[in-house]
Every structure is written in C-alpha cells, then in structure tokens.
Design a protein around this motif. Structure first.
Motif, PDB file in Angstrom:
ATOM      1  N   GLY A   1      -0.578  -1.371   9.011  1.00 27.41           N
ATOM      2  CA  GLY A   1      -0.710   0.036   9.371  1.00 27.41           C
ATOM      3  C   GLY A   1      -1.862   0.724   8.655  1.00 27.41           C
ATOM      4  O   GLY A   1      -2.624   0.104   7.904  1.00 27.41           O
ATOM      5  N   PRO A   2      -2.025   2.024   8.867  1.00 30.20           N
ATOM      6  CA  PRO A   2      -3.091   2.794   8.195  1.00 30.20           C
ATOM      7  C   PRO A   2      -2.848   2.871   6.695  1.00 30.20           C
ATOM      8  O   PRO A   2      -1.710   2.780   6.224  1.00 30.20           O
TER       9      PRO A   2
ATOM     10  N   ASP B   1       1.192  -1.409  -7.184  1.00 30.97           N
ATOM     11  CA  ASP B   1       1.324  -0.146  -6.452  1.00 30.97           C
ATOM     12  C   ASP B   1      -0.056   0.495  -6.399  1.00 30.97           C
ATOM     13  O   ASP B   1      -0.495   1.147  -7.353  1.00 30.97           O
ATOM     14  N   THR B   2      -0.738   0.327  -5.287  1.00 30.37           N
ATOM     15  CA  THR B   2      -2.130   0.777  -5.185  1.00 30.37           C
ATOM     16  C   THR B   2      -2.263   2.296  -5.045  1.00 30.37           C
ATOM     17  O   THR B   2      -3.379   2.803  -5.094  1.00 30.37           O
ATOM     18  N   GLU B   3      -1.153   3.005  -4.873  1.00 28.18           N
ATOM     19  CA  GLU B   3      -1.242   4.464  -4.817  1.00 28.18           C
ATOM     20  C   GLU B   3      -1.697   5.051  -6.144  1.00 28.18           C
ATOM     21  O   GLU B   3      -2.176   6.188  -6.196  1.00 28.18           O
ATOM     22  N   ASN B   4      -1.545   4.285  -7.234  1.00 32.76           N
ATOM     23  CA  ASN B   4      -1.872   4.791  -8.561  1.00 32.76           C
ATOM     24  C   ASN B   4      -3.340   4.611  -8.938  1.00 32.76           C
ATOM     25  O   ASN B   4      -3.798   5.201  -9.914  1.00 32.76           O
ATOM     26  N   TYR B   5      -4.069   3.769  -8.181  1.00 34.53           N
ATOM     27  CA  TYR B   5      -5.440   3.441  -8.571  1.00 34.53           C
ATOM     28  C   TYR B   5      -6.342   3.330  -7.334  1.00 34.53           C
ATOM     29  O   TYR B   5      -5.866   3.101  -6.221  1.00 34.53           O
TER      30      TYR B   5
ATOM     31  N   ALA C   1      -0.436   0.237   0.202  1.00 33.86           N
ATOM     32  CA  ALA C   1      -0.357   1.650   0.590  1.00 33.86           C
ATOM     33  C   ALA C   1      -1.728   2.317   0.599  1.00 33.86           C
ATOM     34  O   ALA C   1      -2.062   3.075   1.510  1.00 33.86           O
ATOM     35  N   ARG C   2      -2.545   2.029  -0.438  1.00 34.26           N
ATOM     36  CA  ARG C   2      -3.882   2.623  -0.521  1.00 34.26           C
ATOM     37  C   ARG C   2      -4.933   1.555  -0.262  1.00 34.26           C
ATOM     38  O   ARG C   2      -4.738   0.383  -0.571  1.00 34.26           O
TER      39      ARG C   2
END
Length: 515
Positions: free
Chosen positions: A52-53, A81-85, A127-128
C-alpha cells in the motif's frame, strides 16, 4: 418370516448409505479446505506483490542510515518501526541472500532466485518510505556523522560519489573471505559467500566434468579434473562436500557413467576435527557418514598454496605434498572489510581489536555512540553466524524504537526550557519539564542477550545433524529424520511466501527430475 427378510435387506442398504454419507462429508471438507487454502494463498501473494501507500520522509524526524543488506540489516528492517525515522539503506546488493542454502545453489539443487529476496520487498511494506541506494560505502566519518558512497555500476563511465549525514548509523557490512595470505587462494579457489561465488563454482565444476569427457583426455588428467577439494571443516565446508557428493551420485553418475570411477572428494581442515561447534557424538557421526560416502577427510592439515591445477597441503606430522585437483572450494573463515578497518583506525583508543568492531552491551560502537554495529563485522563473544546477526537486528529494532521515544521526550523538554529565553521557569512549566524527565528516566535500554536456537548442518546422502537446546539440555540428532527437520527449519526461516514456494518447488523438481 417376511419381516425378517426385509430387515436383512435393509442392513446392507443402511451400511451403504452411511459409507456414502461419509464420502460426501470427506468430499465437502476437502473442497472447502482446497478453496480456503487457495484463497489464503492468493490473498497473501496479492498482498506481498501490491504494497500500500507509504508515509513520505518527515523533515522533523532523525535520519537512520543502514549499511548492508545481509542477515543483521534485513532483520532490522523487517522489525523496524519506520514511522520514527527517515531510513536510508545503502548496500552494493539490492537483495538479501539466504546464505545457509548457498551450497545447494552451487550444485543446482536450488535456483539462485529461490534464495534471493529483494530489499525493496521488505522496505515497501513499511509504514514510512525507506530509500534504498545500490552503492558501495567507501568511508564513514564518526566525528562529522557522514557516510560516503560510490555507484560502482559498470554503466557509469565515471563512478559518482555522494555523501549523506546521519543521526544514527547501523553498520552491518558483514565480512569478506579470509585467505590468510596463502598464495594463489584468491586467484585459483572458488569461495562460498556470495551468489556469484556459487555460480562460479557451478561453472568451474561443470567445466571440469566436460573437459574430462573430451575425447583423448588421459587417465591421469581425468583423475585430476574430477578431484574436488573443499577447504574448511565448518558447517559451510561440510555442506558443500555433502551437496557435491549428492550431485555426483544422484545425477552425474547417470549421465557420465564412464567418468564416475574417477570422481573423488576431499575435505581439508586445519583443526584436529571438523565441526568444532557440534558435539563429539555428531562429529563422529559426520566422519562415519563421509567415510561411507567415500569423502576423504584430512584434519590437522594446512593449505600452503593453491595453483590452477594443484593444492599444496602440509599435514601436521608429514611433509608438504602437492595434490592434483580440478576444483578448490575455499570455506575457511572471515576477515574485516577495508571500510571496517578504516573506520576502526579513526578510533584507535577504543577500537584496538583486530578481529572486528568492539561494541557495548547495546551494540553501540565504542568511541562512536551514534553508530550501532552488528553481524560479522563485530568482535563479540558470539560466533559469527546468521542466527546471531538476525537476533541482533531484531533487538536493535526494539532499541531504536525506545531511543526514538526518548529523543522525542528530550526534544519536548528542551523546547519548554528554551521557550523562556533564559528566564526562570514558572511552576507549571517546571512541573511539565519534571514530568517529561521522569518519563525519560523510565525508558531503559536492556542489553543484548543471544538465545542459541541450535545448530544444523546437511552432510549429504539425505542426512543432517542437529545440536538443539531443549529444556536446558543439548539434544544431538543425526540421520534422515533430522534431514527432514533441517529442511522444514530452513523453509520456515525464509523471509517470504514467494521464497518458500520457490525453494519447496525446487526440492520437488530435483526429487522427480534431477538437477
């Protein structure tokens, strides 16, 4: 009388009806199972192929640079968790290689693509957004926190070089093959570390066979060409010898029956025994299996040189001897890469161990707390195995999540303190700062602890050995049942459904049609 006859006829009819009902039930259950399995397989494969996006890079987030795409780096990316970096991956390979099955590729049991997993497959499901750059890192500056890398593609007439800044660096470049400075090894031997090594060995091996089959080849030359020498008695060397034996006995014996009497395998090990990390019982079992398979084991024997046609050996209690051979496979240890040695040289007071980078209990490089090092490039008390690197990668992903939380709280506390422009903080702001400091204090980074899940090795002839810790005791096993466990363990450890399907399909293909 009439009633008894009717009852007698009804009994078989009743039995037939029950049997028919049972078969119908089995048919319905089978149909539902097949439909459910097919639907599940389609859903998983569709989800894997159509990620997904993703969230774009956030300028407010810190930059995490990952060097490498091996076991440690890929395990980190899988759990991070790529949302943090804002995460950037730099590696000369844009794929992950499942190295335990590399010997199977060398003899054609598995196709190369079956054990390769594109790095972007992992990063596109985060996620990111994660930037993946296929390039060779040439320098790391721990003072200015920069990484310099070069695009070494042959399509570039001039190799472009770029430098990026990092806040945190995960250094997982692995190691290269150790040759111990022995003359001719790098020029004449085949290594077993990269996918190109396995393909080179396969080509060289088949060249030896076809050259031996050429009309007019002398008896002596046939014996030389079909003598394969494997250097290194660790798991890699043992598995290469086992896979070569299977290839010779299961396939080449049928297609080249006239050459089979000339084929010979030799395993050379400098230590007193092979597989020093396994129990004595399994070492004995492996040696017995190799003897039955007519694989010669030369322990306590050092290699003094390798030429295009010979390998020079020095037994412990004997003179040097030159052994004719067609192929030498080198699986005898690792050494640090030049970039690792260069990085360590910049921190001479903290990095004095020549075996690799020295790290603390949290995998931070001594002298450079913003650098985390893991895998074969480090010098720790653990063996340089895929299992260790994989666990380090998973651990580091959890640690980086805690560090991101701590950094966010520290930034909030600094922002509150700096908002007063040097003036004394009021009571409300002071309480908020104290509350944030308490939260920061509660974030504790636990040290890394390795949990040994056991050791496995394939020894040929559909046999494997296993040393497994069960209920606090070491359980040793060898044989065909262990071989099935070895296959199931490796199959479950592959990173995606695609790899599992390809590997299982290759195994079935070889079983039915050969290599």
């Amino acid at each position: 009388m009439f009633a008894r006859r009717l009852a007698a006829r009804a009994r078989p009819l009743s039995t037939v009806n029950r049997w028919r009902g049972f078969l119908q039930l089995v048919g319905r259950v089978s149909l539902v199972s097949v439909v459910a399995a097919t639907g599940t397989l389609y859903y998983i494969s569709h989800k894997e192929r159509h990620p997904g996006p993703q969230l774009p890079f956030d300028p407010a987030k810190k930059t995490l640079v990952v060097l490498g795409s091996g076991w440690g780096a890929t395990s980190l990316l899988k759990h991070l968790d790529t949302e943090n970096y804002n995460t950037i991956v730099i590696s000369p390979k844009n794929f992950f290689l499942f190295t335990p099955l590399l010997p199977s590729v060398a003899v054609g049991t598995l196709a190369a693509r079956s054990i390769l997993q594109p790095t972007r497959f992992v990063t596109r499901h985060k996620a990111r957004e994660v930037a993946v750059i296929e390039a060779e890192a040439t320098d790391v500056d721990p003072i200015s926190k920069t990484v310099t890398f070069t695009d070494a593609s042959p399509l570039r007439p001039v190799e472009p070089t770029s430098t990026i800044h990092y806040d945190y660096l995960v250094y997982a470049v692995g190691a290269e093959t150790q040759t111990f400075g022995i003359p001719g090894v790098r020029e004449n031997a085949c290594f077993m570390k990269e996918i190109t090594d396995a393909e080179q060995m396969q080509r060289r091996f088949l060249d030896c066979v076809e050259t031996a089959a050429f009309p007019g080849t002398s008896e002596e030359e046939k014996r030389r060409l079909l003598h394969m020498v494997v250097v290194g008695g660790g798991p890699t060397g043992i598995e290469v010898a086992g896979e070569l034996h299977d290839f010779l006995e299961e396939d080449l014996k049928s297609w080249y029956p006239e050459l089979h009497p000339y084929m010979r395998l030799t395993l050379v090990e400098a230590l007193p025994s092979v597989l020093p990390m396994f129990s004595k019982e399994l070492i004995t079992y492996t040696e017995k299996t190799f003897k039955e398979s007519k694989i010669e084991i030369m322990t306590g024997t050092m290699v003094k040189g390798v030429t295009p046609n010979t390998v020079i050996l020095k037994p412990k209690d004997g003179p040097e001897q030159s052994v004719d051979c067609g192929l030498v496979v080198w699986a005898a240890g690792n050494t640090s890469r030049p970039i690792t040695k260069n990085l360590m040289a910049k921190l001479p007071n903290d990095q004095a161990n020549k075996r690799g980078i020295v790290v603390d209990d949290h995998l931070r490089m001594l002298g450079a707390p913003s650098i985390f090092a893991l895998g074969d490039c480090t010098s720790t008390s653990y063996a340089p195995t895929a299992q260790v690197a994989s666990q380090q990668g998973g651990y580091l992903a959890r640690i980086l999540k805690l560090i991101a939380q701590r950094d966010a709280l520290e930034d909030q506390a600094k922002a509150l303190a700096s908002a007063k422009d040097g003036q004394q903080l009021d009571d409300e702001t002071t309480k908020r700062v104290e509350k944030l400091n308490k939260k920061i204090g509660k974030i504790r980074l636990n040290p890394f602890h390795y949990s040994h899940q056991g050791s496995l090795a394939y020894i040929g002839s559909d046999k494997a050995i296993a040393d497994l810790p069960i209920f606090g005791r070491e359980w040793a096993s060898g044989g065909m049942a262990t071989y099935l466990f070895w296959r199931s363990a490796y199959l479950s450890n592959l990173f995606s459904l695609r790899n599992r399907a390809l590997v299982a399909g290759d195994w079935m293909r070889v079983k039915f049609f050969g290599r």
